[in-house]
Each structure stands twice: as C-alpha cells, then as structure tokens.
Write an enzyme that holds these catalytic residues in place. Sequence first.
Site, short mmCIF file in Angstrom:
data_model
loop_
_atom_site.label_atom_id
_atom_site.label_comp_id
_atom_site.label_asym_id
_atom_site.label_seq_id
_atom_site.Cartn_x
_atom_site.Cartn_y
_atom_site.Cartn_z
N GLY A 1 -24.73 26.23 7.61
CA GLY A 1 -25.86 25.35 7.33
C GLY A 1 -27.18 26.11 7.36
O GLY A 1 -27.23 27.33 7.19
N ASN A 2 -28.26 25.35 7.62
CA ASN A 2 -29.61 25.93 7.62
C ASN A 2 -29.72 27.10 8.60
O ASN A 2 -30.16 28.20 8.24
CB ASN A 2 -30.63 24.87 8.06
N ASP B 1 -15.54 24.35 1.51
CA ASP B 1 -15.55 25.52 0.62
C ASP B 1 -16.77 26.41 0.89
O ASP B 1 -17.21 27.18 0.02
CB ASP B 1 -15.56 25.07 -0.85
N GLU B 2 -17.31 26.32 2.11
CA GLU B 2 -18.57 27.05 2.38
C GLU B 2 -18.44 28.56 2.23
O GLU B 2 -19.35 29.22 1.74
CB GLU B 2 -19.10 26.69 3.77
N THR C 1 -33.33 25.74 22.23
CA THR C 1 -33.49 25.11 20.91
C THR C 1 -33.31 26.19 19.85
O THR C 1 -33.22 27.38 20.17
CB THR C 1 -34.87 24.44 20.78
N CYS D 1 -35.92 25.18 9.96
CA CYS D 1 -35.57 25.86 8.71
C CYS D 1 -34.75 24.95 7.81
O CYS D 1 -34.05 24.06 8.28
CB CYS D 1 -34.81 27.15 9.03
N HIS E 1 -34.59 13.12 19.18
CA HIS E 1 -33.85 12.60 18.03
C HIS E 1 -33.34 11.17 18.24
O HIS E 1 -33.67 10.28 17.45
CB HIS E 1 -32.73 13.57 17.65
N ARG F 1 -26.68 13.98 12.40
CA ARG F 1 -26.60 14.62 13.71
C ARG F 1 -27.65 14.15 14.73
O ARG F 1 -27.46 14.36 15.92
CB ARG F 1 -26.60 16.15 13.58
P1 NAD Z 1 -26.66 21.83 9.41
O1 NAD Z 1 -26.51 20.36 9.32
O2 NAD Z 1 -27.33 22.56 8.30
O3 NAD Z 1 -25.25 22.52 9.71
C1 NAD Z 1 -24.12 21.95 9.29
C2 NAD Z 1 -23.08 23.05 9.30
O4 NAD Z 1 -22.29 22.96 10.49
C3 NAD Z 1 -22.13 22.87 8.16
O5 NAD Z 1 -22.69 23.45 7.00
C4 NAD Z 1 -20.92 23.60 8.68
O6 NAD Z 1 -21.05 24.99 8.48
C5 NAD Z 1 -20.98 23.35 10.17
N1 NAD Z 1 -20.05 22.26 10.52
C6 NAD Z 1 -20.31 20.94 10.51
N2 NAD Z 1 -19.18 20.27 10.87
C7 NAD Z 1 -18.24 21.20 11.11
C8 NAD Z 1 -16.90 21.14 11.52
N3 NAD Z 1 -16.31 19.98 11.76
N4 NAD Z 1 -16.23 22.29 11.66
C9 NAD Z 1 -16.83 23.49 11.45
N5 NAD Z 1 -18.10 23.61 11.04
C10 NAD Z 1 -18.79 22.47 10.89
O7 NAD Z 1 -27.37 22.12 10.79
P2 NAD Z 1 -28.48 23.20 11.08
O8 NAD Z 1 -29.77 22.69 10.55
O9 NAD Z 1 -28.01 24.53 10.70
O10 NAD Z 1 -28.56 23.07 12.64
C11 NAD Z 1 -27.71 23.79 13.50
C12 NAD Z 1 -28.10 23.44 14.91
O11 NAD Z 1 -29.49 23.71 15.09
C13 NAD Z 1 -27.94 21.96 15.23
O12 NAD Z 1 -27.58 21.86 16.59
C14 NAD Z 1 -29.33 21.38 15.03
O13 NAD Z 1 -29.54 20.21 15.78
C15 NAD Z 1 -30.16 22.53 15.54
N6 NAD Z 1 -31.54 22.55 15.03
C16 NAD Z 1 -31.78 22.73 13.71
C17 NAD Z 1 -33.09 22.79 13.27
C18 NAD Z 1 -33.42 23.04 11.82
O14 NAD Z 1 -34.59 23.10 11.49
N7 NAD Z 1 -32.45 23.23 10.96
C19 NAD Z 1 -34.15 22.68 14.19
C20 NAD Z 1 -33.87 22.51 15.54
C21 NAD Z 1 -32.56 22.47 15.94
#
Ligand code: NAD
Length: 407
Positions: free
Chosen positions: A9-10, A35-36, A154, A159, A221, A333
């Site tokens: 993910g991000n 398919d990531e 955190t 991003c 959240h 989430r």
């Molecule tokens: P995201 O929603 O982009 O990530 C989702 C990813 O998690 C999926 O693409 C997959 O790779 C993985 N995933 C989801 N379910 C899965 C499963 N069942 N099995 C295996 N992999 C699985 O989330 P993100 O934005 O990358 O955030 C990651 C963490 O960072 C989270 O805890 C989020 O709360 C935290 N966070 C994110 C941000 C931000 O700006 N993106 C900011 C603060 C905190």
Amino acid sequence: MQVTVCGGGNAAHALAGLIAARRDWTVNVYAPYGDEAQRWREGIAARNGIAVVTSGGTRTGRPHRVSADPVEVMPGSGLVLLAVPAFAHELILHDIAPYLDENAWVGALPARGGFDWCATEVRRSRGAREQGSRGAEVQGSKGELFLVVFGLQTLPWACRLTTYGQEVEILGAKAAVDLAAWPSSAAGTVANLLSEPFGVRLEPVANFLSLTLANTGQIIHPGVMYGLFRDWDGRPYDEAPLFYQGIDAPTAGLLQQLSDEVQAVRRALEWHFPDLDLSAVRPLDEWLRRSYSEDIGDASSLQRCFVTNRSYAGLRAPMRQAGSGWVPDFQARYLSEDVPYGLVVTRGIAELAGVPTPVMDEVITWAQERLGKTYLVNRSLQGRDVASTRAPQRYGFHQLDDLIWQT
Ligand code: NAD
C-alpha cells in the site's frame, strides 16, 4: 544490509522507494496480497524504480526483488519492515517466520496496540511447531526467532500512492516519531539506524506498552468517524466530508475526553508500578504539536491543531459510492484497524487497571455495531470477537502483573 519491506500500500511504497534510494542497502518487497506482487513488478519496470515525491524533491529507488513467495525475498534479510495495517501483522508474521534468518530484526510501522504480544505469540507457536516436528534436538540449538522486535508509534509520513509500483507522494513528514523495541535496550540502535533513511528523527522510548497506549490513531480515527457519522440518517452524501478539517467543536471535545481516559490509564499504571516509564504516552494535543510542529498554523486549541494542519489538508472520510452519492465505509481501516488493534487494546488495559472509560465505551459500542463485531458486553471486554483483537485478554493476561511481566 538487505531489507525486506512487507506490504503493497501507501506506506510500503514510500518505504521501499526511500530505502532503495540508498546505495548501501538492498531492498526486497514481500507482497502476498492479491496480485500486488505482479503490479509492483510491472510498475517498477515501467519507471525503473519507485519515485517518492516530497515537497523538497523526488528520490527514486529500485527494489531488487518483489515476490508473493517469502522464500524468494526473506532469507538473508537483516531487517524486515511490516508496512501494513495491523490486521495483516499476524498473518504476515506467520507466513514469513519459517524463512527468516535467526538474527533478523522485525519491525512494524506503525505498531498500533499490542504488536509485541502478537510477535511473541507467533514466536512461541513457531517454536512449539519446530520442537514438535524436529524433537528434542532443536531445543536450545536455535537462536531466537526475531532477535529484535520493534515498532513505531506512527507512520513517519502522511503518504498516498499516485501510480501503483511507480510513484508515491509524501504529503507531510512528522518532526519526531517514537520507537520501542524488545529487548528495550535495542531501541536506541534501531532508532539511530533508521532515522536517516526515513528522513525523520526517531526517538527511543522505554517500552512497548508506551506505544500501545500512545497510539493516537486509536483516538483520532474512531473518534472522528463517530463525530462525523453517529447521527447519519442513511442518506448518501454528495461528496465525502473532510476528515480532519471537518472536526467540529463537539468532536474535538470527544477526542479530548478519549485522550483524558488514556491519561487516566497511564496514571493508574504508574501508580501500580512506580518504576514503569510511560512518559512517552502524551496527551493528544501535546502529541500533535510535537509531531506537526511546522505544519500547524494555529495551535491555540485541539480543534485548531487539526483544522489548520497542512499535513491533514484535503484528506476525506473513507466512503464508498452508492448510486450517484457516497456513504461511509465502516469497514475501512479507521474502524477495522483502529478499534480491534487500538481502542479495544487500551480498553482491555483499562479493565485490568480498574479505570472507568465511559467515552471509550460509547465509541467502541457504536463502532462494533458498524463493524458487525462484539467486543464489549455489559461494559466488559467479553464479546466473542475479543479473540480476534490484540486486547491483553486475548493473550491470556488477566491481571496487571501479567502485562508488566511482558513489557
Ligand atoms: P494501505 O491501505 O495503503 O495498505 C493496504 C495494504 O495492506 C494492501 O495494499 C496490502 O498490501 C496490505 N494488506 C491488506 N490486507 C492484507 C491481508 N489480509 N494480507 C496481507 N496484506 C494485506 O495502508 P497504508 O496507508 O500503507 O498504511 C499502512 C499503515 O500505516 C496502517 O497501519 C495505517 O493506519 C498507517 N498510517 C498510514 C498513513 C498514511 O498516510 N498512509 C498515515 C498514518 C498511519
């Protein structure tokens, strides 16, 4: 140094790009979800790496290998970073454990609540399985699985992916982020190692319990979701409401009350265990000012800290399309991660400490209905779905001493 980033993910994109941009580190990506792995490979090939776009410029790094099969990306990794929502931690730890080097350091960004308990459980079940399959010969002959376990309070940045496998944008970076480790003596070393590649000052804290209680995602959240949608009448919105900039005075008041309840839990633990250092469990407004010192335009109140924070500007509530309008996505989430791996964990600790948490209870009761789960029953964490959370009760901790023994 070989590093494996787990996720797709991000956060995983930002991490993989930033670390691969360093010449002295090799980065693999473990992406088992859907398919990531294929999409990562196609994107990286198209752009010759992952571009991480920040306000100060773009850094591009090319991961060495991406796979959905842990045997291809885990062996040889000294550092393994889980950059996924907390509901995927346990699954990933179980998947990768058989392929990890004995001395690997394994960390989660962010840790959310109870990550150390989750890792300990995986370590124990793995040890038991190995002993079962290989007999007494294995006893004492193998090093610890996960030599060091660590977590960040955190994610260092806000991003968002712009193009899968190619580009991620860093909307804002925190000024400082706390890091805990098990064993706790390793926290300083890990913080020194990762501060520079992450571009953020990582500060070691005394113990994992601090991270669990200081998890501000558990307050913000679910609290803002409750504030935005508790009176929702079911009619679709024309557009998704602004998440942080939409925080009104009553919601800011609710966030303050949640933060106060966490502080009451902290004080109770400090009273029971005078040597326990929980100084990293900061009130919400203090955490915001420390994390976003450069980004907050007006820090005069909790509400103003949110609505004038540049890092939060424009971010909207999680919604899904319904006809021509939008309805809240209660499975996103902000509830599905931050309640069972956040608020419920702290609520479980409060229960062990005998601290009443009426506002937490109100938010959890509302959220569990939206999630279709049962955690709280008669103001006690005894619902059937506690078994799938990271509450201390799920790990068999039924008194405060159990909790501290693990810290
Ligand atoms: P995201 O929603 O982009 O990530 C989702 C990813 O998690 C999926 O693409 C997959 O790779 C993985 N995933 C989801 N379910 C899965 C499963 N069942 N099995 C295996 N992999 C699985 O989330 P993100 O934005 O990358 O955030 C990651 C963490 O960072 C989270 O805890 C989020 O709360 C935290 N966070 C994110 C941000 C931000 O700006 N993106 C900011 C603060 C905190």
